[in-house]
Design an enzyme around this catalytic site. Structure first.
Site, PDB file in Angstrom:
ATOM      1  N   GLU A 184       1.005  -1.369   0.120  1.00  0.00           N
ATOM      2  CA  GLU A 184      -0.069  -0.112  -0.063  1.00  0.00           C
ATOM      3  C   GLU A 184       0.848   1.089  -0.072  1.00  0.00           C
ATOM      4  O   GLU A 184       1.586   1.494   1.142  1.00  0.00           O
ATOM      5  CB  GLU A 184      -0.858  -0.118   1.219  1.00  0.00           C
ATOM      6  CG  GLU A 184      -2.040   1.065   1.253  1.00  0.00           C
ATOM      7  CD  GLU A 184      -2.498   1.647   2.346  1.00  0.00           C
ATOM      8  OE1 GLU A 184      -3.787   2.391   2.187  1.00  0.00           O
ATOM      9  OE2 GLU A 184      -1.862   1.403   3.433  1.00  0.00           O
ATOM     10  N   ARG A 224       1.442   4.965   0.430  1.00  0.00           N
ATOM     11  CA  ARG A 224       0.681   5.992   0.781  1.00  0.00           C
ATOM     12  C   ARG A 224       1.222   7.414   0.240  1.00  0.00           C
ATOM     13  O   ARG A 224       2.398   8.042   0.740  1.00  0.00           O
ATOM     14  CB  ARG A 224       0.898   6.050   2.223  1.00  0.00           C
ATOM     15  CG  ARG A 224       0.189   5.194   3.111  1.00  0.00           C
ATOM     16  CD  ARG A 224      -1.180   5.244   2.883  1.00  0.00           C
ATOM     17  NE  ARG A 224      -1.909   6.733   3.010  1.00  0.00           N
ATOM     18  CZ  ARG A 224      -2.315   6.668   4.382  1.00  0.00           C
ATOM     19  NH1 ARG A 224      -2.538   6.149   5.218  1.00  0.00           N
ATOM     20  NH2 ARG A 224      -2.843   8.189   4.702  1.00  0.00           N
ATOM     21  N   ARG A 275      -4.642   9.727   0.296  1.00  0.00           N
ATOM     22  CA  ARG A 275      -5.547  10.192   1.533  1.00  0.00           C
ATOM     23  C   ARG A 275      -5.515  11.756   1.690  1.00  0.00           C
ATOM     24  O   ARG A 275      -4.506  11.960   2.038  1.00  0.00           O
ATOM     25  CB  ARG A 275      -5.403   9.324   2.618  1.00  0.00           C
ATOM     26  CG  ARG A 275      -6.453   9.384   3.702  1.00  0.00           C
ATOM     27  CD  ARG A 275      -7.734   8.457   3.250  1.00  0.00           C
ATOM     28  NE  ARG A 275      -7.253   7.077   3.347  1.00  0.00           N
ATOM     29  CZ  ARG A 275      -7.721   6.037   2.690  1.00  0.00           C
ATOM     30  NH1 ARG A 275      -8.722   6.520   1.858  1.00  0.00           N
ATOM     31  NH2 ARG A 275      -7.345   4.759   2.859  1.00  0.00           N
ATOM     32  N   HIS A 286     -13.853   5.585   6.581  1.00  0.00           N
ATOM     33  CA  HIS A 286     -13.245   5.602   7.746  1.00  0.00           C
ATOM     34  C   HIS A 286     -14.016   6.219   8.864  1.00  0.00           C
ATOM     35  O   HIS A 286     -14.631   7.441   8.408  1.00  0.00           O
ATOM     36  CB  HIS A 286     -12.006   6.319   7.580  1.00  0.00           C
ATOM     37  CG  HIS A 286     -10.825   5.360   6.739  1.00  0.00           C
ATOM     38  ND1 HIS A 286     -11.118   5.146   5.250  1.00  0.00           N
ATOM     39  CD2 HIS A 286      -9.968   4.769   7.282  1.00  0.00           C
ATOM     40  CE1 HIS A 286      -9.934   4.595   4.903  1.00  0.00           C
ATOM     41  NE2 HIS A 286      -9.355   4.163   6.086  1.00  0.00           N
ATOM     42  N   LYS A 297     -13.973  -1.476   1.942  1.00  0.00           N
ATOM     43  CA  LYS A 297     -13.133  -1.666   3.070  1.00  0.00           C
ATOM     44  C   LYS A 297     -13.734  -0.656   4.096  1.00  0.00           C
ATOM     45  O   LYS A 297     -14.050   0.760   3.919  1.00  0.00           O
ATOM     46  CB  LYS A 297     -11.557  -1.263   2.695  1.00  0.00           C
ATOM     47  CG  LYS A 297     -10.726  -0.754   4.019  1.00  0.00           C
ATOM     48  CD  LYS A 297      -9.530   0.005   3.439  1.00  0.00           C
ATOM     49  CE  LYS A 297      -8.837   0.414   5.034  1.00  0.00           C
ATOM     50  NZ  LYS A 297      -7.817   1.356   4.760  1.00  0.00           N
ATOM     51  N   ARG A 328      -7.491  -7.010  13.238  1.00  0.00           N
ATOM     52  CA  ARG A 328      -6.567  -7.408  12.142  1.00  0.00           C
ATOM     53  C   ARG A 328      -6.133  -8.719  12.006  1.00  0.00           C
ATOM     54  O   ARG A 328      -5.669  -8.918  10.829  1.00  0.00           O
ATOM     55  CB  ARG A 328      -5.417  -6.315  12.392  1.00  0.00           C
ATOM     56  CG  ARG A 328      -5.964  -4.763  12.640  1.00  0.00           C
ATOM     57  CD  ARG A 328      -4.671  -3.955  12.747  1.00  0.00           C
ATOM     58  NE  ARG A 328      -5.095  -2.548  13.186  1.00  0.00           N
ATOM     59  CZ  ARG A 328      -5.227  -1.680  12.201  1.00  0.00           C
ATOM     60  NH1 ARG A 328      -4.789  -2.021  10.938  1.00  0.00           N
ATOM     61  NH2 ARG A 328      -5.519  -0.458  12.429  1.00  0.00           N
ATOM     62  N   GLN A 361      -2.162  -0.548  15.072  1.00  0.00           N
ATOM     63  CA  GLN A 361      -1.521  -1.418  13.935  1.00  0.00           C
ATOM     64  C   GLN A 361      -0.628  -2.292  14.753  1.00  0.00           C
ATOM     65  O   GLN A 361      -0.064  -2.185  15.569  1.00  0.00           O
ATOM     66  CB  GLN A 361      -0.542  -0.142  13.109  1.00  0.00           C
ATOM     67  CG  GLN A 361      -1.378   0.539  11.954  1.00  0.00           C
ATOM     68  CD  GLN A 361      -1.627  -0.178  10.845  1.00  0.00           C
ATOM     69  OE1 GLN A 361      -1.660  -1.309  10.906  1.00  0.00           O
ATOM     70  NE2 GLN A 361      -1.793   0.506   9.761  1.00  0.00           N
TER      71      GLN A 361
END
Length: 247
Positions: free
Chosen positions: A29, A31, A56, A114, A140, A181, A207
């Site tokens: 991913e 960013r 984002r 989100h 998602k 997760r 995370q």
């Protein structure tokens, strides 16, 4: 990596770090919103892992300015290494025409939602996933877990979506949600996200590092709901009561 398989994405803003992710990740991913010269990085990329490009805006937890953000994401989609792009549900709602332009580039669309303060009720969460699915290829959702029932709602939503034929991914953010997760793939989640060990403080709360997450997911695949696995998860990720007692 087929459409029905779970894929683990290594989150980074530096594509030169891709070799460090190869052993544990299925894709990167990227960013773009926090990367230096992201298009130049893509132009020079010669890694093995395919890329999910994310750009984002500040409105959705990122660092990109609104002006030119989607143009930059569109430019990223032109590179062969970029197989998926992330578009926020709010953006898809207001600029549905741009989704067709992404599809013309042959990339898959991850439509993301989100919520950084709470988790919607079950009916609302199910409806959000269904709407994300209507706009894209993978739905998602990432919400914030204030208690264990929030985690259960996220997992239930992913399980329901999967049973309905929707390719969905979901996590509950925050320390209480960390275990989602890890066990999300058991409920049908198609995407997981994890930073490299040195980057865990730079991304979403709760995370788990890439190596650790990959190891725990593999443990689940091998041993299912074994006592050993559940005990290890309980030791590493505290319950709500334990968090409250230590605050």
């Amino acid at each position: 990596m087929t459409a029905d398989e779970f894929a683990l994405a290594a989150t980074t803003n530096d594509l030169t770090r891709e070799p460090k992710a190869r052993e544990n990740a299925d894709l990167i991913e990227f960013r773009m919103d926090s990367a230096e010269e992201p298009i130049e990085q893509l132009r020079n990329y010669d890694g093995e892992l395919p890329i999910l490009a994310t750009n984002r805006s500040r409105w959705f937890g990122g660092e990109a300015a609104d002006r030119g953000r989607l143009d930059q994401l569109m430019a990223a989609a032109e590179f062969d290494a970029v197989e998926r792009v992330d578009v926020e549900l709010e953006t898809a709602r207001g600029m549905e025409w741009v989704l067709n332009e992404f599809r013309e580039q042959g990339v898959e669309l991850v439509i993301s939602f989100h919520e950084f303060e709470e988790t919607p009720d079950q009916a609302t969460l199910d409806a959000i996933i269904a709407e994300c699915d209507r706009y894209g290829d993978i739905a998602k959702v990432a919400t914030y877990a204030n208690d264990r029932s929030d985690c259960l709602r996220v997992l239930t939503a992913i399980d329901t979506a999967t049973r309905n034929g929707i390719r969905a991914a979901g996590i509950a953010m925050g320390e209480l949600g960390s275990h989602t997760r890890i066990i999300g793939p058991l409920y049908g989640s198609k995407l997981g996200y994890a930073p490299l060990e040195s980057d865990t403080s730079d991304y979403a709360p709760g995370q788990v590092s890439l190596y650790r997450l990959d190891s725990l997911i593999e443990m689940i695949r091998e041993s299912g709901k074994s006592t050993r696995l559940l005990r290890e998860l309980d030791e590493e990720y505290p319950t709500q009561q334990e968090v409250t007692q230590t605050e």
